[in-house]
Each structure stands twice: as structure tokens, then as C-alpha cells.
Design a protein around this motif. Sequence first.
Motif, PDB file in Angstrom:
ATOM      1  N   LEU A 107      19.282  21.595  -5.805  1.00 48.09           N
ATOM      2  CA  LEU A 107      18.425  20.486  -5.415  1.00 48.09           C
ATOM      3  C   LEU A 107      17.186  20.412  -6.299  1.00 48.09           C
ATOM      4  CD1 LEU A 107      17.927  18.161  -3.492  1.00 48.09           C
ATOM      5  CD2 LEU A 107      16.986  19.776  -1.835  1.00 48.09           C
ATOM      6  N   TYR A 108      16.559  21.557  -6.552  1.00 50.33           N
ATOM      7  CA  TYR A 108      15.336  21.559  -7.359  1.00 50.33           C
ATOM      8  C   TYR A 108      15.639  21.348  -8.842  1.00 50.33           C
ATOM      9  CZ  TYR A 108      10.831  23.032  -9.261  1.00 50.33           C
ATOM     10  OH  TYR A 108       9.638  23.067  -9.937  1.00 50.33           O
ATOM     11  N   ALA A 109      16.837  21.733  -9.291  1.00 54.16           N
ATOM     12  CA  ALA A 109      17.191  21.580 -10.710  1.00 54.16           C
ATOM     13  C   ALA A 109      17.656  20.168 -11.044  1.00 54.16           C
ATOM     14  CB  ALA A 109      18.286  22.571 -11.085  1.00 54.16           C
ATOM     15  N   THR A 110      18.138  19.429 -10.035  1.00 52.38           N
ATOM     16  CA  THR A 110      18.762  18.136 -10.311  1.00 52.38           C
ATOM     17  C   THR A 110      18.081  16.950  -9.642  1.00 52.38           C
ATOM     18  OG1 THR A 110      20.260  18.353  -8.422  1.00 52.38           O
ATOM     19  CG2 THR A 110      21.017  19.254 -10.534  1.00 52.38           C
ATOM     20  N   GLY A 111      17.346  17.186  -8.535  1.00 52.89           N
ATOM     21  CA  GLY A 111      16.750  16.066  -7.816  1.00 52.89           C
ATOM     22  C   GLY A 111      17.775  15.201  -7.108  1.00 52.89           C
ATOM     23  N   LEU A 112      18.942  15.758  -6.784  1.00 52.89           N
ATOM     24  CA  LEU A 112      19.975  14.977  -6.091  1.00 52.89           C
ATOM     25  C   LEU A 112      19.486  14.490  -4.734  1.00 52.89           C
ATOM     26  CD1 LEU A 112      23.206  17.130  -6.630  1.00 52.89           C
ATOM     27  CD2 LEU A 112      22.514  15.098  -7.889  1.00 52.89           C
ATOM     28  N   GLY A 116       0.827  -1.200   0.000  1.00 53.40           N
ATOM     29  CA  GLY A 116       0.000   0.000   0.000  1.00 53.40           C
ATOM     30  C   GLY A 116       0.859   1.246   0.000  1.00 53.40           C
ATOM     31  N   ARG A 117       1.833   1.268  -0.884  1.00 51.90           N
ATOM     32  CA  ARG A 117       2.833   2.320  -0.889  1.00 51.90           C
ATOM     33  C   ARG A 117       2.194   3.699  -1.065  1.00 51.90           C
ATOM     34  NH1 ARG A 117       8.038   2.619  -4.955  1.00 51.90           N
ATOM     35  NH2 ARG A 117       9.050   4.399  -3.998  1.00 51.90           N
ATOM     36  N   PRO A 118       2.440   4.627  -0.126  1.00 52.72           N
ATOM     37  CA  PRO A 118       1.836   5.948  -0.238  1.00 52.72           C
ATOM     38  C   PRO A 118       2.494   6.762  -1.339  1.00 52.72           C
ATOM     39  CG  PRO A 118       3.359   5.893   1.592  1.00 52.72           C
ATOM     40  CD  PRO A 118       3.275   4.480   1.065  1.00 52.72           C
ATOM     41  N   LEU A 119       1.742   7.693  -1.890  1.00 48.35           N
ATOM     42  CA  LEU A 119       2.313   8.582  -2.889  1.00 48.35           C
ATOM     43  C   LEU A 119       3.304   9.526  -2.212  1.00 48.35           C
ATOM     44  CD1 LEU A 119      -0.853   9.530  -4.986  1.00 48.35           C
ATOM     45  CD2 LEU A 119       0.868   7.799  -5.491  1.00 48.35           C
ATOM     46  N   PRO A 120       4.379   9.864  -2.912  1.00 48.56           N
ATOM     47  CA  PRO A 120       5.371  10.744  -2.293  1.00 48.56           C
ATOM     48  C   PRO A 120       4.812  12.141  -2.048  1.00 48.56           C
ATOM     49  CG  PRO A 120       5.832  10.447  -4.637  1.00 48.56           C
ATOM     50  CD  PRO A 120       4.752   9.472  -4.279  1.00 48.56           C
ATOM     51  N   LYS A 121       5.256  12.759  -0.955  1.00 49.59           N
ATOM     52  CA  LYS A 121       4.851  14.128  -0.660  1.00 49.59           C
ATOM     53  C   LYS A 121       5.781  15.074  -1.419  1.00 49.59           C
ATOM     54  CE  LYS A 121       3.345  12.886   4.006  1.00 49.59           C
ATOM     55  NZ  LYS A 121       3.575  13.079   5.459  1.00 49.59           N
ATOM     56  N   TYR A 122       5.209  16.112  -1.989  1.00 45.79           N
ATOM     57  CA  TYR A 122       6.033  17.071  -2.706  1.00 45.79           C
ATOM     58  C   TYR A 122       5.374  18.445  -2.656  1.00 45.79           C
ATOM     59  CZ  TYR A 122       2.683  16.619  -6.550  1.00 45.79           C
ATOM     60  OH  TYR A 122       1.544  16.623  -7.308  1.00 45.79           O
ATOM     61  N   LEU A 123       6.154  19.468  -3.000  1.00 46.97           N
ATOM     62  CA  LEU A 123       5.668  20.834  -2.995  1.00 46.97           C
ATOM     63  C   LEU A 123       5.165  21.225  -4.376  1.00 46.97           C
ATOM     64  CD1 LEU A 123       8.577  22.528  -0.987  1.00 46.97           C
ATOM     65  CD2 LEU A 123       6.391  21.697  -0.096  1.00 46.97           C
ATOM     66  N   SER A 124       4.253  22.174  -4.420  1.00 44.67           N
ATOM     67  CA  SER A 124       3.801  22.721  -5.695  1.00 44.67           C
ATOM     68  C   SER A 124       4.895  23.644  -6.242  1.00 44.67           C
ATOM     69  CB  SER A 124       2.507  23.506  -5.521  1.00 44.67           C
ATOM     70  OG  SER A 124       2.748  24.692  -4.766  1.00 44.67           O
ATOM     71  N   GLU A 125       4.775  24.002  -7.516  1.00 49.40           N
ATOM     72  CA  GLU A 125       5.750  24.909  -8.114  1.00 49.40           C
ATOM     73  C   GLU A 125       5.720  26.265  -7.406  1.00 49.40           C
ATOM     74  OE1 GLU A 125       5.711  24.911 -12.455  1.00 49.40           O
ATOM     75  OE2 GLU A 125       4.739  22.939 -12.400  1.00 49.40           O
ATOM     76  N   GLU A 126       4.544  26.703  -7.033  1.00 48.47           N
ATOM     77  CA  GLU A 126       4.414  27.989  -6.338  1.00 48.47           C
ATOM     78  C   GLU A 126       5.096  27.939  -4.969  1.00 48.47           C
ATOM     79  OE1 GLU A 126       2.670  30.775  -3.469  1.00 48.47           O
ATOM     80  OE2 GLU A 126       2.164  28.632  -3.540  1.00 48.47           O
ATOM     81  N   GLU A 127       4.983  26.805  -4.274  1.00 51.49           N
ATOM     82  CA  GLU A 127       5.623  26.667  -2.958  1.00 51.49           C
ATOM     83  C   GLU A 127       7.142  26.635  -3.081  1.00 51.49           C
ATOM     84  OE1 GLU A 127       2.293  24.233  -0.336  1.00 51.49           O
ATOM     85  OE2 GLU A 127       3.480  23.129  -1.829  1.00 51.49           O
ATOM     86  N   ALA A 147      11.044  15.613  -9.472  1.00 54.56           N
ATOM     87  CA  ALA A 147      10.580  14.527 -10.333  1.00 54.56           C
ATOM     88  C   ALA A 147       9.112  14.699 -10.726  1.00 54.56           C
ATOM     89  CB  ALA A 147      10.778  13.184  -9.630  1.00 54.56           C
ATOM     90  N   ALA A 148       8.267  15.041  -9.746  1.00 55.18           N
ATOM     91  CA  ALA A 148       6.838  15.180 -10.021  1.00 55.18           C
ATOM     92  C   ALA A 148       6.567  16.304 -11.013  1.00 55.18           C
ATOM     93  CB  ALA A 148       6.076  15.428  -8.723  1.00 55.18           C
ATOM     94  N   HIS A 149       7.281  17.419 -10.890  1.00 57.20           N
ATOM     95  CA  HIS A 149       7.069  18.546 -11.797  1.00 57.20           C
ATOM     96  C   HIS A 149       7.568  18.215 -13.203  1.00 57.20           C
ATOM     97  CE1 HIS A 149       7.099  21.435  -8.097  1.00 57.20           C
ATOM     98  NE2 HIS A 149       6.047  20.628  -8.122  1.00 57.20           N
ATOM     99  N   LEU A 150       8.673  17.470 -13.304  1.00 56.84           N
ATOM    100  CA  LEU A 150       9.156  17.041 -14.618  1.00 56.84           C
ATOM    101  C   LEU A 150       8.121  16.157 -15.322  1.00 56.84           C
ATOM    102  CD1 LEU A 150      12.944  16.139 -14.228  1.00 56.84           C
ATOM    103  CD2 LEU A 150      11.958  17.967 -15.597  1.00 56.84           C
TER     104      LEU A 150
END
Length: 313
Positions: A140-145, A103-114, A251-254
Amino acid sequence: MSRFRDAFLEMMVAERGASKNTIDAYRRDLEHYEAFLTHRGVSVDRADGADISDYLAGLEAEGVKSTTAARRLSALRQFHRFLFAEGITGSDATASVDSPRTGRPLPKYLSEEEVDRLLAAARDVEGAEGLRLTCLLELLYATGLRVSELVTLPASAARREEPFLTVRGKGGKERLVPLSPASQTAMRDYFPARHSFLSAGVDDSPFLFPSRSEEGHLTRQRFGQQLKALALESGLDPAKVSPHVLRHAFAAHLVAHGADLRTVQQMLGHADIATTQIYTHVLNERMAKLVAEKHPLAKRRLGQARGMGKRSD
């Protein structure tokens, strides 16, 4: 039984480049499994599917999380496949064993505005600290490292003219990660301020983000604390913000903007495409929510439902 385990772990290091943390995790899981087999008088090379199913049932009875049980089964699968491949056993004992439902939960992420709000808050911080925070966030946001990859980047990363980074990830595997113009600019602006974070008497550091810590570079914990402080400044819930959440946002925004899943997999350094596919579920959930909120038929049905819910006098 430990000789089989030791041979398996040696193979994981030699052939798959497994990290020390990975090997330690496998060792703990296999030792737990072997203790179970010893208690019932079965050797590893004699274990079958029923033994493994009983082991998993025991984990469930103990209240072990399904995600932990799934991880342990993954270790057992690789171990028993190794025993079979080496001719130690006549078959793979895990072949008929079903995986626990996680039952793997969806990853939490921020919106582009946030994310924009976080970046704006970082730019408002004055001096060398602000330049470093802006550089860290842009990268971090440009590479997803992974945060461990980010804080240990070499100083040479800022001296390169190419619009990409060469990153050494899990298992020592290298991958190329493209840089955005904003992240390149942030690195150039920050680099002259690096000396502010060096220990007294130290002329330079091999790290892009040096510090006075024992490790010699900015620690993951300190960066996490700084992110939460930025969240407060930008009006976001600090509990929602972490380096890993920003990796998910990348990743989600890409994916939301149409990026190829294989490309995202390579940039994140995922060994298995199945790990990256979780972001398509995020996109599907967003699309379903958008249709439910914006589609005219959905609005009409919602209005009808509300009307039916009203009591007539």
C-alpha cells in the motif's frame, strides 16, 4: 425525460468504461435534478442556465454540502454536454453556470516516521498474520493503491519477476505501478503463508490475499480494522489511520521528495491531474510551516511579539 438519461448512461458505460457504482451515482443525481425540473414544468431538453442555477440555489437552501452540490453539478455538466453533442439541445445549458466553492480540505496523511512505526508494528506480529499485514502495508505504501485494488490483487502478482504491478482500476482501466524492493521482499515472504487464510477444503485462490469471507478475499473493512489495531500498537491515534490515509501518504511523500506530478497521477490512477494537484498544496503548506518555525527572521519576529505582549510593572 428518462430516455435522455438512459442514453447518457449507456454512453458512459460504452465509451468511458464507467463502473456500476459511478453509473448508480449519476442516475441518482440526474433523477433528483429531473424531479426538480418536473416540479417547475420544464423538460430536460428545454432547461437553461437559470434553471440549473435555481436548482443549485435550492440545494444550498436545503443545507446540502458544497461538495455534494459540486458533484451534482459535475454530473449535470456532462449530461447537458451530451445532449448538446447529440443535437438534442441547441446549446450547453451549464456553460454559464459557476461551480460551487467547495473549500476542499487538504488530505490527511501520515509522516514518514509514523509510517515506519506502523510497519514496525506489523513486523512484530507473529506468524502468517504478521507476514500478511507486513505485505499489505508495504504494498500500500509503495504503490498508493486504492484499498479495493489492494485486497483484490491476483495471486499472480507475487509470481511476477518484473518490479511492477499491472492494476485494473476504476472503469476497468489498467495502469502500471512500480514496486519497491521492500514490497517485493514482503510478497515473497508472505506468499507461502497464503494457505493459512484459505477456507477448509479449498486448495487455492485466485487472490493474493484470500480469506474465508463471502467475497473470497480480505475485505476492506477487515483490513481497516487491522490498521487501527496496528495504530494502537504503534502509539498512533487510530482515528488518523486508514488505507486511504496511507494512499495519501504515498502521494504526499513522493511529491515532497520531488516526484513529477504527472507520474504520481499515473500511479494513483487519477483521471484528472487536478485531483493530483492537491498534493502540491500539502507540500506548500508544509514549506510555509517550516519557514514560519525555522527561519531566523520568523523566530526573531516571534520573540519580539512575545516581548511586546509582556506587561511592564
